[in-house]
Design a protein around this motif. Structure first.
Motif, PDB file in Angstrom:
ATOM      1  N   LYS A 364       0.799  -1.219   0.000  1.00 15.50           N
ATOM      2  CA  LYS A 364       0.000   0.000   0.000  1.00 15.50           C
ATOM      3  C   LYS A 364       0.835   1.273   0.000  1.00 15.50           C
ATOM      4  O   LYS A 364       0.303   2.374  -0.120  1.00 15.50           O
ATOM      5  N   GLY A 365       2.149   1.134   0.132  1.00 18.68           N
ATOM      6  CA  GLY A 365       3.000   2.304   0.123  1.00 18.68           C
ATOM      7  C   GLY A 365       4.436   1.917   0.441  1.00 18.68           C
ATOM      8  O   GLY A 365       4.708   0.801   0.896  1.00 18.68           O
ATOM      9  N   SER A 366       5.358   2.821   0.185  1.00 20.97           N
ATOM     10  CA  SER A 366       6.763   2.573   0.497  1.00 20.97           C
ATOM     11  C   SER A 366       7.489   3.901   0.566  1.00 20.97           C
ATOM     12  O   SER A 366       7.016   4.920   0.043  1.00 20.97           O
ATOM     13  N   SER A 367       8.637   3.892   1.207  1.00 21.49           N
ATOM     14  CA  SER A 367       9.486   5.079   1.253  1.00 21.49           C
ATOM     15  C   SER A 367      10.927   4.618   1.386  1.00 21.49           C
ATOM     16  O   SER A 367      11.201   3.472   1.758  1.00 21.49           O
ATOM     17  N   ASP A 368      11.860   5.503   1.048  1.00 24.36           N
ATOM     18  CA  ASP A 368      13.277   5.175   1.196  1.00 24.36           C
ATOM     19  C   ASP A 368      14.025   6.411   1.655  1.00 24.36           C
ATOM     20  O   ASP A 368      13.518   7.534   1.553  1.00 24.36           O
ATOM     21  N   ASP A 369      15.215   6.190   2.160  1.00 26.21           N
ATOM     22  CA  ASP A 369      16.004   7.307   2.678  1.00 26.21           C
ATOM     23  C   ASP A 369      16.952   7.887   1.638  1.00 26.21           C
ATOM     24  O   ASP A 369      17.759   8.768   1.940  1.00 26.21           O
ATOM     25  N   GLY A 370      16.868   7.391   0.383  1.00 30.06           N
ATOM     26  CA  GLY A 370      17.741   7.880  -0.672  1.00 30.06           C
ATOM     27  C   GLY A 370      19.149   7.335  -0.610  1.00 30.06           C
ATOM     28  O   GLY A 370      19.984   7.688  -1.444  1.00 30.06           O
ATOM     29  N   LYS A 371      19.426   6.443   0.351  1.00 29.18           N
ATOM     30  CA  LYS A 371      20.783   5.907   0.504  1.00 29.18           C
ATOM     31  C   LYS A 371      20.785   4.376   0.440  1.00 29.18           C
ATOM     32  O   LYS A 371      21.346   3.787  -0.466  1.00 29.18           O
ATOM     33  N   SER A 372      20.108   3.732   1.406  1.00 26.90           N
ATOM     34  CA  SER A 372      20.177   2.271   1.451  1.00 26.90           C
ATOM     35  C   SER A 372      18.915   1.598   1.991  1.00 26.90           C
ATOM     36  O   SER A 372      18.730   0.398   1.765  1.00 26.90           O
TER      37      SER A 372
END
Length: 441
Positions: A364-372
């Motif tokens: 239903k959704g996701s996010s990342d920290d732009g690194k790992s």
């Protein structure tokens, strides 16, 4: 860790949502740094472990002064049940946790009134006697034309409206003192002792739209017609917000600017990044995160390139079927397999024991920290609750590209228009565009 604590809230407000052929209904938009949440109101049991309400039964008594202390709107003439639109100030304290504005009345003393007209329900309640048992269920998508208050603070003034015609779009007061056996000696306590279960009205997630690589539009699909004060946001995996209608042009512009700012921040693409001002340009991002900028002469050329990329991605995913990446969970070496048939599978790298698995439709959704790190939001099919799973990868961009490609292929394989239009040219497209899709392997 609560997912929302990791998201910087940037904007919250009430809008209308047009979802298919349904009448527009009110929702709350909650814009975070990397996620747009579309929320609807629901009634949740707060006695012990929270769960969502189906039908509830409440028994009430008619007061000598003030009657039932409710007002209603709606009815079968508008293809909805009658709903509670106001609650008198005198009864609000005792009603707390039992009945809510927005509750649809389904039964009255065992009589099914789901498909009754407004005036018919008024008459049933008028003649129901001193004690009435109501079966209710919260109408989550009440049409906006009912203009129901969003909270319980809007009270109806006690008055006797036992005579005269009622209207389904106006509040029909049920402060009905008329009854053959009604006298001034009736108890002034119209509500019995509270049952064991208590309920609370809350905003609950309806849709979660990840903003990374998402797009938004004010235009009617396939046309140059711009919708007035309305837009929709579509995630890279095809999940759509539905048509969001703002109350004014100013509100619409504010939302569009806020969403555009967050998308640009996440995807690292701004107007200042453009190498020139030509109209028909596109960027290809490699698995290492490097951007390659291209332009073509005609709009038809750009559309042809887009179709070629879509076809190449679909054919490559269909060929490899699954892809596994090494990852870390709480200092333990794990593996994440993205399988075209079954979805996401996380397992222990040493023992091969499966830790969890989810279908594509449960993401239903996701996010990342732009690194790992990537945080996945999966919906449990039994409890309907959102479960957060966080993994760490050595090559974040490669994993994101793979996930996006698998989702795009999953959507395409369910679209007969896509399959039919691409069948004749699939071999040529696969050959000419395989360099992009090969990044999956």
């Amino acid at each position: 860790m609560d997912f929302r604590t990791a998201c910087e809230e940037t904007k919250t407000g009430i809008c209308l949502l047009q979802d298919g052929a349904q009448e527009p209904f009110r929702v709350r938009l909650h814009l975070a740094r990397d996620l747009l949440m579309v929320q609807e109101q629901d009634v949740v049991c707060v006695s012990g472990e929270p769960f969502y309400s189906g039908e509830r039964t409440v028994t009430i008594r008619r007061q000598a002064v003030g009657g039932f202390g409710l007002s209603i709107k709606g009815g079968a003439e508008h293809n909805i049940p009658v709903v509670i639109s106001k609650i008198s100030k005198e009864q609000r304290a005792e009603l707390s946790g039992l009945l809510f504005i927005g509750d649809a009345i389904l039964q009255i003393n065992g009589i099914n009134v789901r498909k009754c007209r407004h005036e018919e329900v008024v008459q049933v309640l008028r003649n129901a006697g001193e004690e009435v048992t109501l079966t209710v269920s919260f109408l989550k998508r009440a049409p906006a034309f009912l203009k129901l208050p969003l909270n319980e603070d809007c009270a109806c003034a006690p008055s006797d409206q036992s005579s005269g015609a009622s209207s389904p779009l106006c509040d029909s007061g049920l402060h009905l003192n008329f009854h053959p056996n009604n006298t001034d000696t009736l108890s002034c306590s119209s509500w019995p002792a509270s049952p064991g279960l208590r309920w609370e009205k809350r905003w609950c997630d309806l849709r979660l739209i990840p903003l990374l690589h998402s797009r938004f539009s004010q235009y009617v699909p396939g046309t140059d017609l711009s919708r007035q004060n309305a837009f929709q946001v579509t995630a890279v995996d095809g999940v759509c917000s539905g048509l969001i209608q703002c109350l004014s042009a100013e509100d619409s512009l504010d939302w569009l600017q806020a969403i555009a700012t967050n998308i640009s921040s996440l995807t690292k693409h701004n107007d200042s990044d453009l190498l020139d001002r030509r109209k028909h340009c596109f960027t290809v991002q490699s698995e290492s995160g490097a951007d390659f900028y291209f332009s073509v002469e005609l709009d038809s050329d750009l559309a042809q390139w887009e179709r070629a990329f879509q076809t190449a991605t679909f054919l490559e995913v269909e060929r490899i079927q699954c892809k596994t990446y090494a990852c870390v969970l709480e200092s333990h070496l794990m593996g994440l397999t993205i399988d075209f048939s079954t979805g996401f599978i996380c397992f222990d790298a040493a023992t091969k024991a499966v830790l969890w698995r989810y279908k594509f439709s449960q993401l239903k959704g996701s996010s990342d920290d732009g690194k790992s790190k990537i945080k996945f939001l999966f919906q449990n099919p039994d409890t309907k609750q959102i479960e957060a799973k966080e993994l760490e990868f050595s090559n974040l961009f490669a994993v994101l590209h793979c996930i996006h490609s698998f989702f795009a292929a999953k959507v395409a394989c369910l679209d007969p228009l896509f399959l039919g239009s691409q069948a004749a040219a699939s071999a040529a497209s696969s050959s000419s565009m395989s360099s992009k899709a090969k990044s999956l392997t």
